[in-house]
Scaffold this motif. Structure first.
Motif, PDB file in Angstrom:
ATOM      1  N   HIS A 209       0.769  -1.032  -0.171  1.00 18.61           N
ATOM      2  CA  HIS A 209      -0.031   0.030   0.020  1.00 18.61           C
ATOM      3  C   HIS A 209       1.047   1.203  -0.013  1.00 18.61           C
ATOM      4  O   HIS A 209       0.379   2.255   0.076  1.00 18.61           O
ATOM      5  N   GLU A 210       2.231   0.941  -0.345  1.00 20.16           N
ATOM      6  CA  GLU A 210       3.096   2.169   0.085  1.00 20.16           C
ATOM      7  C   GLU A 210       2.857   3.232  -1.242  1.00 20.16           C
ATOM      8  O   GLU A 210       3.305   4.495  -1.104  1.00 20.16           O
ATOM      9  N   PHE A 211       2.247   2.854  -2.329  1.00 22.67           N
ATOM     10  CA  PHE A 211       2.177   3.430  -3.485  1.00 22.67           C
ATOM     11  C   PHE A 211       1.066   4.811  -3.204  1.00 22.67           C
ATOM     12  O   PHE A 211       0.755   5.769  -3.916  1.00 22.67           O
ATOM     13  N   ALA A 259      -8.915  -8.097  -4.820  1.00 24.69           N
ATOM     14  CA  ALA A 259     -10.055  -6.866  -4.956  1.00 24.69           C
ATOM     15  C   ALA A 259     -11.607  -7.441  -4.484  1.00 24.69           C
ATOM     16  O   ALA A 259     -11.743  -6.630  -3.806  1.00 24.69           O
ATOM     17  N   ASN A 260     -11.651  -8.665  -4.741  1.00 28.36           N
ATOM     18  CA  ASN A 260     -13.149  -8.728  -4.439  1.00 28.36           C
ATOM     19  C   ASN A 260     -12.963  -9.111  -2.853  1.00 28.36           C
ATOM     20  O   ASN A 260     -14.292  -8.429  -2.179  1.00 28.36           O
ATOM     21  N   LEU A 346      -3.551  -2.738  -4.970  1.00 25.67           N
ATOM     22  CA  LEU A 346      -4.880  -2.165  -5.252  1.00 25.67           C
ATOM     23  C   LEU A 346      -5.344  -1.100  -4.126  1.00 25.67           C
ATOM     24  O   LEU A 346      -5.356  -1.215  -2.856  1.00 25.67           O
ATOM     25  N   GLY A 347      -6.220  -0.061  -4.804  1.00 27.77           N
ATOM     26  CA  GLY A 347      -6.782   0.985  -3.911  1.00 27.77           C
ATOM     27  C   GLY A 347      -8.020   1.182  -4.419  1.00 27.77           C
ATOM     28  O   GLY A 347      -8.351   1.605  -5.685  1.00 27.77           O
ATOM     29  N   ILE A 369     -11.637  -3.719 -10.415  1.00 23.81           N
ATOM     30  CA  ILE A 369     -10.514  -3.556 -11.059  1.00 23.81           C
ATOM     31  C   ILE A 369     -11.060  -2.828 -12.434  1.00 23.81           C
ATOM     32  O   ILE A 369     -11.514  -3.610 -13.067  1.00 23.81           O
ATOM     33  N   LEU A 370     -10.531  -1.757 -12.886  1.00 18.93           N
ATOM     34  CA  LEU A 370     -10.910  -1.181 -13.892  1.00 18.93           C
ATOM     35  C   LEU A 370      -9.868  -1.538 -15.061  1.00 18.93           C
ATOM     36  O   LEU A 370      -8.819  -1.815 -14.798  1.00 18.93           O
TER      37      LEU A 370
END
Length: 383
Positions: A209-211, A259-260, A346-347, A369-370
C-alpha cells in the motif's frame, strides 16, 4: 453558490457555538471557515479575517487588492481593505476598537492553519484590553454536518470524478505514461466544470500500500501494470474523492480475488456508516477484516476521513474526523467521508454520505479493477 438562507443557517450555527463559549465576537481566519461562513476566501499572502458578532453586523478586513472580489462573493456589506504597507493586525485592532469591541471576549479557533503562534501573540498585543478566548477546532466542527445544499454540490463533484475515472480507463494503453493519464483527468475536470485541473495521485502501483502517497513522475505503463488513480475534483471548493486501480491489459486471477475480498470488506463498512454508529466500530470492520484475512501485514493508516470544503491551506485533506481504533464518537447524519482502503497494489475509495440507513455512495463507478476492455457502456447514475 448558495442562497442567503443557507448562510443564515450557518450564521445561526456559529452564533450558537459562540454563545456556548460566551464570546462577544468571533474572529474567522481559517480559509475553509471563511468560505463557509462568508462566501469568500483568499490565500494568506497577507493576514485577513472576518468578524461575526453575537449581535450586530459582521465585517471583513483584508488587502485592498482583494476588496473588490470579496464584495462580489460575500454577503457581508462592511468590507475594509488595507494597503500593502499597512500592518494587518494593527488594522484589525483598529476596526475592533472602532466597532465597540475594545474590551470584548474575542473567540478564535487556535487550531486554524492560518492562526500561528506569532499571529496570536501579535493580535493579543494589538487588541490589549480585549480577552482572546480559544475555540480550538471550531472551524472544522461547524462544517462536519453538511446541509442539503452542500450535499448537492458534492454530488456534482462526484459526478465529475465518475466520468473522469471512466475516461482514463477507456483511453489508457500500454506505452502511455502516468503523465498522459493525468493530462486526461485534468482536461476532463476543467471541461466538466471543476474549479481547477488539480487531479490527485496518479502513479504506478507497487508493493502492498506504499504507493498511496507516491511521488508523481513520468512512468511508462506496460502490460500488467496497475495504474493507481485518485481523483479529487472540487466544485465551489467542495471536493469529492475516489480511487480505483486500472490494470493495463487484463487483471490476473490473483488480482481479482484480492480485489473482491477488499471490496467486500469495504462494502460492509460503508453499509455500517449510519447515523449513531460509533466510528471505532465502523473502522474495525475494514481494519480488522483486512488483517485477519492477511490482506495487509499491518494497518496503520485511517480507513476514512471527513470530506467537504477545501481551500488554500497547509493541508490537502481534512483529518478533523477520522476512522481509527481510537475514534470513540458517533457518526452524524449529513457527514461525508472519504472511505478508502489499499492492499497488494490495489486501492479503492468512495465519497460516502452518512444517512440513517447507512452510507450512501456519492461516487458510483463500478467497484472493481478497471481496464479499458471492460468499460464499453456509460455509467448510469442512480441519483
Amino acid at each position: 453558490m448558495f442562497a442567503r438562507a443557507e448562510y443564515d443557517w450557518r450564521i445561526a450555527k456559529a452564533r450558537l457555538a459562540m454563545a456556548s463559549a460566551d464570546v462577544d465576537v468571533l474572529l474567522v481566519d481559517s480559509g475553509e471557515l471563511l468560505a463557509w461562513l462568508t462566501g469568500y476566501t483568499v490565500s494568506e499572502t497577507m493576514y485577513r479575517a472576518a468578524f461575526l458578532p453575537r449581535d450586530g453586523k459582521p465585517w471583513f478586513v483584508l488587502r485592498a487588492l482583494d476588496e473588490a472580489p470579496c464584495r462580489e462573493k460575500t454577503w457581508i456589506e462592511d468590507v475594509v481593505g488595507f494597503a500593502d504597507v499597512d500592518d494587518p493586525c494593527s488594522v484589525i485592532a483598529e476596526q475592533v476598537r472602532a466597532r465597540g469591541f475594545a474590551k470584548a471576549r474575542i473567540g478564535i479557533d487556535t487550531h486554524s492553519p492560518c492562526h500561528s503562534a506569532a499571529t496570536h501573540a501579535r493580535l493579543a498585543t494589538e487588541c490589549r484590553g480585549a480577552r482572546i478566548v480559544p475555540m480550538p477546532g471550531l472551524s472544522d466542527s461547524l462544517r462536519w454536518v453538511k446541509s442539503a445544499a452542500e450535499i448537492a454540490v458534492l454530488r456534482q463533484a462526484a459526478a465529475i470524478a465518475d466520468k473522469t475515472m471512466l475516461a482514463i480507463a477507456q483511453t489508457v494503453r500500454p506505452g502511455m505514461t502516468t503523465r498522459d493519464a493525468t493530462a486526461t483527468a485534468s482536461a476532463m475536470f476543467l471541461q466538466e466544470g471543476a474549479d481547477t485541473g488539480e487531479v490527485g495521485p496518479v502513479v504506478k502501483a507497487s508493493g502492498s500500500h506504499e504507493f498511496l502517497h507516491g511521488i508523481f513522475k513520468t512512468d511508462r505503463l506496460e502490460e500488467g501494470d496497475i495504474l493507481h488513480v485518485e481523483l479529487i475534483p472540487r466544485v465551489g471548493n467542495y471536493s469529492a474523492r475516489m480511487m480505483r486501480p486500472i490494470v493495463i491489459g487484463k487483471p490476473s486471477l490473483a488480482m481479482r480475488e484480492t480485489a473482491n475480498r477488499l471490496i467486500a470488506l469495504q462494502d460492509r463498512q460503508i453499509e455500517a456508516m449510519k447515523a449513531g454508529a460509533i466510528a471505532t466500530d465502523v473502522d474495525a470492520i475494514l481494519r480488522l477484516g483486512a488483517l485477519s484475512q492477511g490482506l495487509r501485514p499491518t494497518y496503520q493508516n485511517v480507513t476514512a476521513y471527513t470530506l467537504g470544503l477545501y481551500t488554500r491551506t497547509a493541508r490537502s485533506s481534512d483529518f478533523s474526523r477520522v476512522l481509527l481504533p481510537t475514534s470513540n464518537w458517533p457518526l452524524e447524519q449529513g457527514m461525508v467521508f472519504h472511505a478508502y482502503t489499499t492492499a497488494a497494489g490495489l486501492g479503492f475509495s468512495e465519497s460516502v454520505l452518512i444517512t440513517r440507513a447507512g452510507g450512501e455512495r456519492l461516487t458510483q463507478v463500478p467497484r472493481e479493477i478497471l481496464s479499458a476492455n471492460r468499460l464499453e457502456t456509460p455509467l448510469r447514475r442512480t441519483s
